[in-house]
Scaffold this motif. Structure first.
Motif, PDB file in Angstrom:
ATOM      1  N   SER A  67      32.615  27.084  38.250  1.00  0.00           N
ATOM      2  CA  SER A  67      32.497  25.776  38.891  1.00  0.00           C
ATOM      3  C   SER A  67      33.644  24.853  38.494  1.00  0.00           C
ATOM      4  CB  SER A  67      31.154  25.139  38.512  1.00  0.00           C
ATOM      5  OG  SER A  67      31.048  23.831  39.038  1.00  0.00           O
ATOM      6  N   ALA A  68      33.902  24.747  37.170  1.00  0.00           N
ATOM      7  CA  ALA A  68      34.960  23.854  36.688  1.00  0.00           C
ATOM      8  C   ALA A  68      36.339  24.351  37.110  1.00  0.00           C
ATOM      9  CB  ALA A  68      34.877  23.724  35.172  1.00  0.00           C
ATOM     10  N   ALA A  69      36.564  25.672  37.021  1.00  0.00           N
ATOM     11  CA  ALA A  69      37.876  26.227  37.361  1.00  0.00           C
ATOM     12  C   ALA A  69      38.180  26.070  38.847  1.00  0.00           C
ATOM     13  CB  ALA A  69      37.944  27.689  36.954  1.00  0.00           C
ATOM     14  N   LYS A  70      37.182  26.262  39.706  1.00  0.00           N
ATOM     15  CA  LYS A  70      37.395  26.091  41.149  1.00  0.00           C
ATOM     16  C   LYS A  70      37.778  24.648  41.469  1.00  0.00           C
ATOM     17  CE  LYS A  70      34.298  29.782  42.737  1.00  0.00           C
ATOM     18  NZ  LYS A  70      33.000  30.063  43.399  1.00  0.00           N
ATOM     19  N   ARG A  71      37.081  23.691  40.849  1.00  0.00           N
ATOM     20  CA  ARG A  71      37.418  22.279  41.080  1.00  0.00           C
ATOM     21  C   ARG A  71      38.831  21.972  40.605  1.00  0.00           C
ATOM     22  NH1 ARG A  71      32.607  21.161  38.600  1.00  0.00           N
ATOM     23  NH2 ARG A  71      33.660  20.064  36.889  1.00  0.00           N
ATOM     24  N   LEU A  72      39.161  22.497  39.426  1.00  0.00           N
ATOM     25  CA  LEU A  72      40.478  22.247  38.845  1.00  0.00           C
ATOM     26  C   LEU A  72      41.590  22.794  39.733  1.00  0.00           C
ATOM     27  CD1 LEU A  72      42.133  21.284  36.350  1.00  0.00           C
ATOM     28  CD2 LEU A  72      41.817  23.598  35.422  1.00  0.00           C
ATOM     29  N   ILE A  73      41.422  24.010  40.178  1.00  0.00           N
ATOM     30  CA  ILE A  73      42.445  24.649  41.008  1.00  0.00           C
ATOM     31  C   ILE A  73      42.551  23.953  42.367  1.00  0.00           C
ATOM     32  CG2 ILE A  73      43.016  26.791  42.231  1.00  0.00           C
ATOM     33  CD1 ILE A  73      41.841  28.259  39.744  1.00  0.00           C
ATOM     34  N   ALA A  74      41.396  23.550  42.929  1.00  0.00           N
ATOM     35  CA  ALA A  74      41.414  22.860  44.220  1.00  0.00           C
ATOM     36  C   ALA A  74      42.178  21.546  44.148  1.00  0.00           C
ATOM     37  CB  ALA A  74      39.987  22.613  44.693  1.00  0.00           C
ATOM     38  N   ASP A 107      37.129  40.503  41.706  1.00  0.00           N
ATOM     39  CA  ASP A 107      36.157  39.523  42.192  1.00  0.00           C
ATOM     40  C   ASP A 107      36.401  38.139  41.589  1.00  0.00           C
ATOM     41  OD1 ASP A 107      35.386  40.602  39.691  1.00  0.00           O
ATOM     42  OD2 ASP A 107      33.308  39.991  39.993  1.00  0.00           O
ATOM     43  N   VAL A 108      36.915  38.107  40.355  1.00  0.00           N
ATOM     44  CA  VAL A 108      37.203  36.826  39.715  1.00  0.00           C
ATOM     45  C   VAL A 108      38.439  36.184  40.344  1.00  0.00           C
ATOM     46  CG1 VAL A 108      37.708  35.648  37.538  1.00  0.00           C
ATOM     47  CG2 VAL A 108      36.194  37.640  37.552  1.00  0.00           C
ATOM     48  N   SER A 109      39.480  36.978  40.541  1.00  0.00           N
ATOM     49  CA  SER A 109      40.696  36.428  41.142  1.00  0.00           C
ATOM     50  C   SER A 109      40.412  35.927  42.553  1.00  0.00           C
ATOM     51  CB  SER A 109      41.819  37.473  41.144  1.00  0.00           C
ATOM     52  OG  SER A 109      41.461  38.603  41.908  1.00  0.00           O
ATOM     53  N   THR A 110      39.578  36.645  43.286  1.00  0.00           N
ATOM     54  CA  THR A 110      39.219  36.209  44.641  1.00  0.00           C
ATOM     55  C   THR A 110      38.425  34.909  44.600  1.00  0.00           C
ATOM     56  OG1 THR A 110      39.189  38.491  45.462  1.00  0.00           O
ATOM     57  CG2 THR A 110      37.995  36.849  46.752  1.00  0.00           C
ATOM     58  N   ALA A 111      37.459  34.824  43.694  1.00  0.00           N
ATOM     59  CA  ALA A 111      36.626  33.625  43.590  1.00  0.00           C
ATOM     60  C   ALA A 111      37.457  32.393  43.252  1.00  0.00           C
ATOM     61  CB  ALA A 111      35.547  33.839  42.536  1.00  0.00           C
ATOM     62  N   LEU A 112      38.486  32.573  42.423  1.00  0.00           N
ATOM     63  CA  LEU A 112      39.304  31.444  41.990  1.00  0.00           C
ATOM     64  C   LEU A 112      40.522  31.222  42.887  1.00  0.00           C
ATOM     65  CD1 LEU A 112      39.325  31.978  38.109  1.00  0.00           C
ATOM     66  CD2 LEU A 112      37.829  30.497  39.466  1.00  0.00           C
ATOM     67  N   GLY A 113      40.798  32.158  43.783  1.00  0.00           N
ATOM     68  CA  GLY A 113      41.973  32.035  44.635  1.00  0.00           C
ATOM     69  C   GLY A 113      43.268  32.285  43.889  1.00  0.00           C
ATOM     70  N   LEU A 114      43.218  33.170  42.901  1.00  0.00           N
ATOM     71  CA  LEU A 114      44.388  33.480  42.090  1.00  0.00           C
ATOM     72  C   LEU A 114      44.831  34.921  42.337  1.00  0.00           C
ATOM     73  CD1 LEU A 114      43.371  31.872  38.656  1.00  0.00           C
ATOM     74  CD2 LEU A 114      44.791  30.882  40.468  1.00  0.00           C
TER      75      LEU A 114
END
Length: 523
Positions: free
Chosen positions: A58-65, A237-244
């Motif tokens: 949750s926190a990483a997705k917000r940060l990257i966005a 799956d992690v890289s996809t979820a985070l867009g990395l």
């Protein structure tokens, strides 16, 4: 911006924090999520590993966005986490139970039963103690608070979970497992399992004799790697979820005090840092393995090659201010006038500056939940001394800050003895280091130069980032002392020196004269 970026993770007991930090140490963005504590009916203290992971995503997705331009420059993920937690996992990496936290003492009776003998020291056979100290530098915490006790608690009370356990992982190891799919422990995360030969800081290895003494199956322990080792790439799956990119590396990272040591910039031999958070510690890298049994101090493996880290931990520092805020000043009862006060700690700073050194005679002892160093005493408690009708709440607030500084000065005596030299300068980090007035109080009380690291609350995350950068080969650890930025340097105010030296003698006398009373009350 072309500088490589590390996605740094700082998982503490109270929350998950993630940051984007360049290899030179600049913080580009920061997000956080709270983590709940679970208190079990039998006195345990746990957290749910799935909640850590959900909070991270949750926190990483917000940060990257919020930082899309920087996201393409992320080259690695590296974690700093709370230490001394234990999670049993199966072959598929699924947690078989909640994480048993560093506060959980349910393993104590099983540890003492396992380690007891004919001639015991605090419940452990003297010959076993000597073996542990010789190979590891310390011994299992006989209160049951570290993984040695946790694993025995699971073995003896939850045999069905023990039999299904593929590996026992610390908090850091679990995060790396979720990121990469690899089962591994770092040099510093494995230390408090007390099963490794630590005499070579660059080549920790399991010792079969220690494992046998502890009574844990050797196969249930993970591979051990250096803190700066690349554990693997991000799982798909992690890289996809985070867009990395799936090429993003995961560097092993470290537990919090190791990361703070790096993030403070104190990487040279004997250079000290002071961390002021809920608890506090003084730490310094040293070129030797050493144990001071009398003061409960030891140097243990860390992130920097060829080095050990001395950490002298005090039980409660900033936690005293949280107690003051929540239980005294803004305790939620019918006396409460204001339910929410923005940044109460800045208000406390403003109040403190109005009170002269010495708090108009008020003395506070900050042992709100016992103490670990320089005295190991679980029964002593905090106290306010010398209150009169002339004193105000303002005096009490300053006395809290001074009391924590006096306790830290007390800790310096065994630390300097361990280091074999005087400490003249200390880098200060952690939430408490944001307070200018408190930094000056530390300088005055301890009679040392206090160097306030810029953005000190990011020390753990910045330390994780620099460990990650070293793992990628972008920097060397010796570069860190040149990369760290200081906000301000505080020199002792000589006008306050005599007063604080006198107050320090009184502070130590209070302990000597009240410890027996506290033992009767709380023993």
């Amino acid at each position: 911006m072309t500088e490589p970026i590390i996605l740094a993770v700082d998982l503490g007991t109270s929350g998950m924090k993630v940051a984007l930090i360049t290899v030179s140490g600049k913080v580009l963005g920061w997000e956080a999520e709270p983590i709940r504590l679970i208190h079990t009916p039998d006195g345990g203290v746990e957290q749910a590993p799935d909640e850590w992971w959900d909070a991270f995503l949750s926190a990483a997705k917000r940060l990257i966005a919020k930082n899309q331009a920087a996201a393409s420059l992320i080259r690695a993920v590296c974690c700093s986490t709370q230490g001394e937690g234990t999670i049993p996992v199966d072959k598929n990496g699924n947690a078989l139970s909640n994480c048993i936290l560093w506060m959980d003492m349910r393993g104590a009776p099983f540890l003492k039963k396992q380690l007891g003998g004919l001639i015991n020291i605090d419940g452990a056979d003297i010959f076993k103690v000597l073996r542990f100290v010789n190979l590891t530098g310390g011994i299992p915490n006989l209160t049951g608070k570290d993984p040695a006790g946790h694993m025995l608690f699971i073995r003896d009370t939850q045999p069905e979970i023990y039999s299904k356990t593929y590996k026992f992982l610390n908090v850091l190891d679990y995060m790396n497992l979720r990121l990469t799919g690899e089962f591994a422990a770092s040099f510093d995360s494995i230390v408090t399992s007390w099963v490794t030969d630590n005499r070579n800081p660059n080549a920790l290895r399991y010792n079969d004799g220690l494992i046998s003494m502890l009574g844990i199956d050797r196969a249930k322990l993970p591979e051990v790697v250096p803190c700066s080792a690349v554990v693997g790439n991000l799982k798909a799956d992690v890289s996809t979820a985070l867009g990395l990119s799936s090429a993003v590396k995961v560097v092993a990272g470290s537990i919090d005090n190791t990361a703070a040591a790096i993030g403070s910039g104190a990487v040279e031999d004997y250079q000290a840092h002071l961390y002021i958070g809920t608890s506090s510690w003084i730490a310094a890298h040293v070129p030797f393995k050493k144990t001071d049994v009398a003061s409960s101090l030891a140097s243990i493996p860390c992130a920097v090659p060829d080095k050990y880290l001395l950490t002298a931990l005090q039980a409660t520092a900033g936690g005293n201010l949280t107690f003051l805020r929540d239980n005294v000043i803004y305790h939620k009862d019918e006396l409460l006038q204001e339910a929410d006060v923005p940044d109460i700690f800045k208000v406390l700073d403003q109040i403190t500056t109005r009170v002269p050194a010495g708090a108009n005679g008020v003395v506070y002892t900050p042992w709100i939940w016992g103490e670990r160093a320089p005295v190991e005493d679980k029964t002593i408690r905090a106290g306010l001394y010398n209150l009169s009708l002339n004193n105000t709440r303002e005096d009490i607030i300053r006395a809290f800050l001074e009391g924590i500084a006096l306790n830290t000065k007390w800790l310096m005596t065994p630390v300097e003895k361990f280091l074999g030299r005087k400490v003249h300068s200390i880098n200060i980090v952690g939430g408490g280091a944001q307070s200018d007035v408190w930094c000056q109080i530390f300088a005055d009380v301890m009679n040392v130069e206090i160097k306030q690291v810029n953005e000190p609350v990011y020390a753990n995350a910045r330390g994780a980032a620099w460990i990650g950068a070293a793992g990628l080969g972008e920097i060397k650890f010796e570069d860190v002392s040149k990369l760290v930025v200081f906000k301000k340097t505080y020199l002792p105010n000589q006008n306050n020196r005599k007063l604080y030296d006198e107050r320090f003698d009184i502070f130590k006398s209070i302990y000597k004269q009240t410890k027996s009373i506290y033992k009767k009350l709380n023993g």
